[in-house]
Design a protein around this motif. Structure first.
Motif, PDB file in Angstrom:
ATOM      1  N   UNK A 140      23.601  62.411  32.671  1.00 54.60           N
ATOM      2  CA  UNK A 140      24.227  63.189  31.588  1.00 54.60           C
ATOM      3  C   UNK A 140      23.536  64.517  31.347  1.00 54.60           C
ATOM      4  N   UNK A 141      22.217  64.580  31.500  1.00 55.33           N
ATOM      5  CA  UNK A 141      21.528  65.854  31.316  1.00 55.33           C
ATOM      6  C   UNK A 141      22.004  66.881  32.333  1.00 55.33           C
ATOM      7  N   UNK A 142      22.270  66.427  33.553  1.00 49.02           N
ATOM      8  CA  UNK A 142      22.762  67.350  34.574  1.00 49.02           C
ATOM      9  C   UNK A 142      24.175  67.811  34.235  1.00 49.02           C
ATOM     10  N   UNK A 143      24.971  66.943  33.643  1.00 50.19           N
ATOM     11  CA  UNK A 143      26.311  67.346  33.217  1.00 50.19           C
ATOM     12  C   UNK A 143      26.234  68.393  32.105  1.00 50.19           C
ATOM     13  N   UNK A 144      25.274  68.234  31.193  1.00 54.06           N
ATOM     14  CA  UNK A 144      25.089  69.229  30.133  1.00 54.06           C
ATOM     15  C   UNK A 144      24.712  70.568  30.743  1.00 54.06           C
ATOM     16  N   UNK A 145      23.804  70.549  31.723  1.00 50.57           N
ATOM     17  CA  UNK A 145      23.397  71.792  32.383  1.00 50.57           C
ATOM     18  C   UNK A 145      24.575  72.456  33.075  1.00 50.57           C
ATOM     19  N   UNK A 146      25.444  71.656  33.689  1.00 52.15           N
ATOM     20  CA  UNK A 146      26.625  72.216  34.348  1.00 52.15           C
ATOM     21  C   UNK A 146      27.590  72.809  33.324  1.00 52.15           C
ATOM     22  N   UNK A 147      27.742  72.152  32.181  1.00 53.08           N
ATOM     23  CA  UNK A 147      28.596  72.689  31.129  1.00 53.08           C
ATOM     24  C   UNK A 147      28.036  74.004  30.583  1.00 53.08           C
ATOM     25  N   UNK A 148      26.712  74.105  30.505  1.00 54.46           N
ATOM     26  CA  UNK A 148      26.096  75.366  30.071  1.00 54.46           C
ATOM     27  C   UNK A 148      26.393  76.496  31.049  1.00 54.46           C
ATOM     28  N   UNK A 149      26.439  76.172  32.333  1.00 54.23           N
ATOM     29  CA  UNK A 149      26.792  77.175  33.335  1.00 54.23           C
ATOM     30  C   UNK A 149      28.219  77.666  33.108  1.00 54.23           C
ATOM     31  N   UNK A 150      29.126  76.746  32.860  1.00 57.01           N
ATOM     32  CA  UNK A 150      30.526  77.130  32.636  1.00 57.01           C
ATOM     33  C   UNK A 150      30.666  77.978  31.369  1.00 57.01           C
ATOM     34  N   UNK A 151      29.894  77.667  30.337  1.00 57.61           N
ATOM     35  CA  UNK A 151      29.931  78.486  29.128  1.00 57.61           C
ATOM     36  C   UNK A 151      29.449  79.910  29.415  1.00 57.61           C
ATOM     37  N   UNK A 152      28.340  80.022  30.146  1.00 58.30           N
ATOM     38  CA  UNK A 152      27.814  81.343  30.464  1.00 58.30           C
ATOM     39  C   UNK A 152      28.775  82.129  31.353  1.00 58.30           C
ATOM     40  N   UNK A 153      29.432  81.445  32.269  1.00 53.72           N
ATOM     41  CA  UNK A 153      30.409  82.117  33.128  1.00 53.72           C
ATOM     42  C   UNK A 153      31.581  82.639  32.305  1.00 53.72           C
ATOM     43  N   UNK A 154      32.055  81.830  31.371  1.00 53.30           N
ATOM     44  CA  UNK A 154      33.170  82.264  30.529  1.00 53.30           C
ATOM     45  C   UNK A 154      32.775  83.459  29.663  1.00 53.30           C
ATOM     46  N   UNK A 155      31.574  83.448  29.120  1.00 49.97           N
ATOM     47  CA  UNK A 155      31.119  84.575  28.310  1.00 49.97           C
ATOM     48  C   UNK A 155      30.997  85.844  29.141  1.00 49.97           C
ATOM     49  N   UNK A 156      30.554  85.699  30.377  1.00 48.99           N
ATOM     50  CA  UNK A 156      30.472  86.861  31.266  1.00 48.99           C
ATOM     51  C   UNK A 156      31.862  87.431  31.536  1.00 48.99           C
ATOM     52  N   UNK A 157      32.849  86.571  31.764  1.00 49.29           N
ATOM     53  CA  UNK A 157      34.210  87.048  32.009  1.00 49.29           C
ATOM     54  C   UNK A 157      34.777  87.767  30.788  1.00 49.29           C
ATOM     55  N   UNK A 158      34.470  87.265  29.600  1.00 52.47           N
ATOM     56  CA  UNK A 158      34.938  87.922  28.379  1.00 52.47           C
ATOM     57  C   UNK A 158      34.337  89.320  28.263  1.00 52.47           C
ATOM     58  N   UNK A 159      33.020  89.421  28.511  1.00 57.71           N
ATOM     59  CA  UNK A 159      32.362  90.721  28.414  1.00 57.71           C
ATOM     60  C   UNK A 159      32.847  91.672  29.512  1.00 57.71           C
ATOM     61  N   UNK A 160      33.066  91.149  30.712  1.00 57.56           N
ATOM     62  CA  UNK A 160      33.500  91.997  31.826  1.00 57.56           C
ATOM     63  C   UNK A 160      34.874  92.593  31.566  1.00 57.56           C
ATOM     64  N   UNK A 161      35.705  91.903  30.802  1.00 53.49           N
ATOM     65  CA  UNK A 161      37.053  92.402  30.519  1.00 53.49           C
ATOM     66  C   UNK A 161      37.031  93.718  29.754  1.00 53.49           C
ATOM     67  N   UNK A 162      35.937  94.025  29.048  1.00 57.80           N
ATOM     68  CA  UNK A 162      35.856  95.278  28.303  1.00 57.80           C
ATOM     69  C   UNK A 162      35.729  96.495  29.208  1.00 57.80           C
ATOM     70  N   UNK A 163      35.417  96.293  30.481  1.00 53.53           N
ATOM     71  CA  UNK A 163      35.297  97.420  31.402  1.00 53.53           C
ATOM     72  C   UNK A 163      36.643  98.083  31.690  1.00 53.53           C
ATOM     73  N   UNK A 164      37.707  97.318  31.633  1.00 54.31           N
ATOM     74  CA  UNK A 164      39.030  97.821  31.983  1.00 54.31           C
ATOM     75  C   UNK A 164      39.942  97.790  30.762  1.00 54.31           C
ATOM     76  N   UNK A 165      40.925  98.688  30.721  1.00 53.36           N
ATOM     77  CA  UNK A 165      41.843  98.697  29.570  1.00 53.36           C
ATOM     78  C   UNK A 165      42.717  97.453  29.543  1.00 53.36           C
ATOM     79  N   UNK A 166      42.973  96.996  28.373  1.00 51.96           N
ATOM     80  CA  UNK A 166      43.873  95.860  28.181  1.00 51.96           C
ATOM     81  C   UNK A 166      45.260  96.389  27.840  1.00 51.96           C
ATOM     82  N   UNK A 167      46.192  96.160  28.733  1.00 51.98           N
ATOM     83  CA  UNK A 167      47.564  96.626  28.521  1.00 51.98           C
ATOM     84  C   UNK A 167      48.366  95.560  27.793  1.00 51.98           C
ATOM     85  N   UNK A 168      49.191  96.015  26.875  1.00 51.75           N
ATOM     86  CA  UNK A 168      50.020  95.087  26.103  1.00 51.75           C
ATOM     87  C   UNK A 168      51.405  95.690  25.923  1.00 51.75           C
ATOM     88  N   UNK A 169      52.392  94.832  26.004  1.00 50.38           N
ATOM     89  CA  UNK A 169      53.779  95.257  25.759  1.00 50.38           C
ATOM     90  C   UNK A 169      54.164  94.869  24.341  1.00 50.38           C
TER      91      UNK A 169
END
Length: 473
Positions: free
Chosen positions: A81-110
C-alpha cells in the motif's frame, strides 16, 4: 479566422523570443571524497572469479537469486500500500504540472449570446415603431492570456515539472526501500526459523542430560545441585523455543504487511539458506558519482532545479506583465442573419501592468525564493553525504564479514567438538557435570551467534544494494 491565426502566431513568436530570468543551473560539487572507501578489512569482493558483478544497473530480479524470495518481492511490488500511495503522489504531481503547463498557451473558448431589449421610443427592425431589439452574437476568442515575455509562467511550469520528476524519483526510492525491507524481513524470518531449530535441538540435548543426571542422582552418583543445574538449562531452552516461535509468527506478520497480502507456505523460509540468496561480487572501485543514481539524491536535485526556476519567476515579477484578450465572431439583429456576409467582427484588447509600489512584496518573494534555493542546496548536499556514508558503512561491514564468518564458524565447530568430548568424559565419569553443562551452553551461544553473523552477512548485501541505488526492473 485568418486574423486570429496570425495574431496567435505573432504572440507565440513573442513568447519564444522572450528572455528567461532564472539563473543558469549548475549542479553543486559533490561534498564527498572522489571514491567511496572499500573498508578497513581485506577480502572485499572483487570482480575476478566471483560470478556476476553487482552494479547500479543490476535488476532486482537478477540480484536476488533465491526464487522464493524473488516471488515474495514480486508480490510486495504488486500489493504494498505504501508503494500505491507513492504512485498516487506521482499522478497528482503530473496532473499539477499539466495544469501549470496549460498557462503557456492561450485558452480558446467559443461563446454565443442572445440579448432581448424592449425600450420606449426605439425604432425596431425595418423602421417599424417597435421598441424591441434582438441582438445575437457568436464568437471564438482568448481571455487574459499572459504573454510570457520575461519567463514567469515558463519558470513556474519548470518548477512544477521538476516537482513531478522529484515525485517519480521518490516513488523509485520507495520501491527500492520496499525491496530491501522485504528481503531483510524474509531473511530475518529465516534466521529466526534457524534459531528455533537450534533451540529445539538443544532442548533435546538438555533433556537427555537432565534424564541422565536424574538417573545418576537416583543411584547416588550425582548431587541434587547437578540435577537442578541441568533442569535450569533445560527450562531455559524451553523458554527460548517459546520466544523463537513468537518471533517467527511476528516475522511472518511483518513480511505479509510488506507484501500486502497473505503469502503461501512454499514462499516462506524454513531456515537460513546455506547458499547466498543474492549476488555477492562487487566492483573493485566505486566512484562517488555512482551516488547520483540513487533515487533520493536524484529527487533532491530535481527539487533544487525547481527552486532555481522559482527564482526566475520571482525576478520576472519586477517587470511588466502583458496580457491579451481577443475575439473573432459574428453579430446580427436577427438569428437568421447571424452568419451572413458582413456580420463578422473582431476585437483585440492588449493590456500591460507595471509594478510601481508594492511595498516590498516582490522583493520579499525574491528573497524567499533565494533562501529556498539555498536550503535545497544544503538538502541536496546532505542527501549526497548520507548516501556516501551508507555505502561506505556497508562496504566497511562487508570488508570484515568474511573473516568474521570464518572465525564464528570455527568457534562453533570448536564448541561442538568440546561439547562432544566433555559429554563423553562426563558419561565415562572422568569429568564432573559442570564441565559438560558449560560446554553445552557455550555451544548454544556459538550456534546462535553464527546464525546472527550469517544473517548480518546476507542483510549487509541487501543494504549495500539499496545504498548504491539498486535496479528497479
Amino acid at each position: 479566422m485568418k486574423k486570429m491565426r496570425a495574431l496567435t502566431a505573432t504572440s507565440l513568436a513573442l513568447v519564444l523570443a522572450a528572455c528567461n530570468m532564472a539563473p543558469k543551473y549548475v549542479r553543486p560539487d559533490l561534498p564527498v571524497a572522489p571514491a567511496i572507501p572499500a573498508g578497513p578489512g581485506e577480502g572485499v569482493a572483487q570482480t575476478a572469479g566471483q560470478g556476476p558483478v553487482v552494479s547500479a544497473d543490476t535488476a532486482w530480479k537478477d540480484f536476488f537469486t533465491d526464487p522464493r524470495l524473488a516471488r515474495v518481492i514480486r508480490t510486495a511490488l504488486d500489493n504494498n500500500r505504501d508503494l500505491r500511495i507513492a504512485l498516487a503522489n506521482v499522478e497528482q504531481a503530473r496532473a499539477q504540472y499539466r495544469v501549470q503547463r496549460a498557462d503557456l498557451l492561450p485558452t480558446a473558448a467559443a461563446s454565443g449570446r442572445a440579448t432581448y431589449q424592449d425600450q420606449p421610443f426605439a425604432q425596431g427592425v425595418g423602421g417599424a415603431a417597435s421598441g424591441r431589439t434582438d441582438v445575437y452574437t457568436a464568437s471564438v476568442g482568448v481571455s487574459a492570456w499572459e504573454i510570457d515575455l520575461f519567463g514567469r509562467v515558463r519558470n513556474l511550469t519548470r518548477a512544477a515539472q521538476e516537482r513531478y520528476f522529484a515525485s517519480v524519483e521518490n516513488r523509485n526510492a520507495a520501491q527500492t526501500a520496499l525491496i530491501a525491507e522485504t528481503a531483510t524481513a524474509w531473511l530475518t524470518m529465516a534466521a529466526d526459523q534457524e534459531r528455533l531449530r537450534i533451540a529445539r535441538e538443544l532442548e533435546k540435548a538438555f533433556g537427555q542430560t537432565l534424564r541422565l543426571t536424574q538417573a545418576r542422582f537416583d543411584k547416588g552418583v550425582a548431587s541434587e545441585l547437578e540435577v537442578r543445574q541441568a533442569q535450569t538449562s533445560y527450562d531455559a531452552a524451553r523458554s527460548d523455543i517459546a520466544s523463537a516461535i513468537t518471533l517467527v509468527a511476528q516475522d511472518r506478520n511483518a513480511l505479509e504487511l510488506l507484501a500486502g497480502t497473505m503469502l503461501p507456505e512454499e514462499d516462506l523460509p524454513a531456515d537460513l539458506p546455506a547458499d547466498d540468496v543474492t549476488l555477492t561480487a562487487l566492483p573493485a572501485d566505486l566512484p562517488s558519482t555512482l551516488l547520483l543514481r540513487r533515487p533520493d539524491i536524484a529527487a533532491a536535485e530535481h527539487q533544487l532545479k525547481g527552486a532555481n526556476a522559482n527564482i526566475g519567476a520571482a525576478r520576472a515579477a519586477f517587470f511588466p506583465s502583458i496580457s491579451l484578450t481577443a475575439a473573432l465572431g459574428t453579430m446580427s439583429l436577427g438569428l437568421s442573419d447571424l452568419f451572413k456576409s458582413g456580420s463578422d467582427f473582431w476585437s483585440v484588447a492588449p493590456s500591460a501592468s507595471v509594478p510601481i509600489f508594492d511595498f516590498g512584496r516582490n522583493q520579499g518573494n525574491l528573497r524567499y525564493a533565494r533562501a529556498a534555493y539555498d536550503a535545497m542546496v544544503a538538502t541536496y548536499e546532505k542527501s549526497v553525504q548520507t548516501g556516501f556514508r551508507e555505502v561506505a558503512d556497508a562496504l566497511a561491514r562487508r570488508s570484515t564479514m568474511t573473516a568474521q564468518l570464518e572465525a564464528q564458524t570455527s568457534l562453533r565447530d570448536a564448541a561442538r567438538k568440546s561439547y562432544q568430548l566433555s559429554d563423553a568424559r562426563f558419561r565415562a565419569g572422568v569429568d564432573d557435570f559442570l564441565t559438560t553443562l558449560d560446554a553445552q551452553r557455550t555451544l548454544y551461544s556459538a550456534e546462535q551467534a553464527l546464525v546472527s553473523t550469517r544473517l548480518a552477512r546476507a542483510s549487509n548485501m541487501v543494504e549495500l544494494y539499496r545504498a548504491i541505488g539498486g535496479g528497479l526492473t
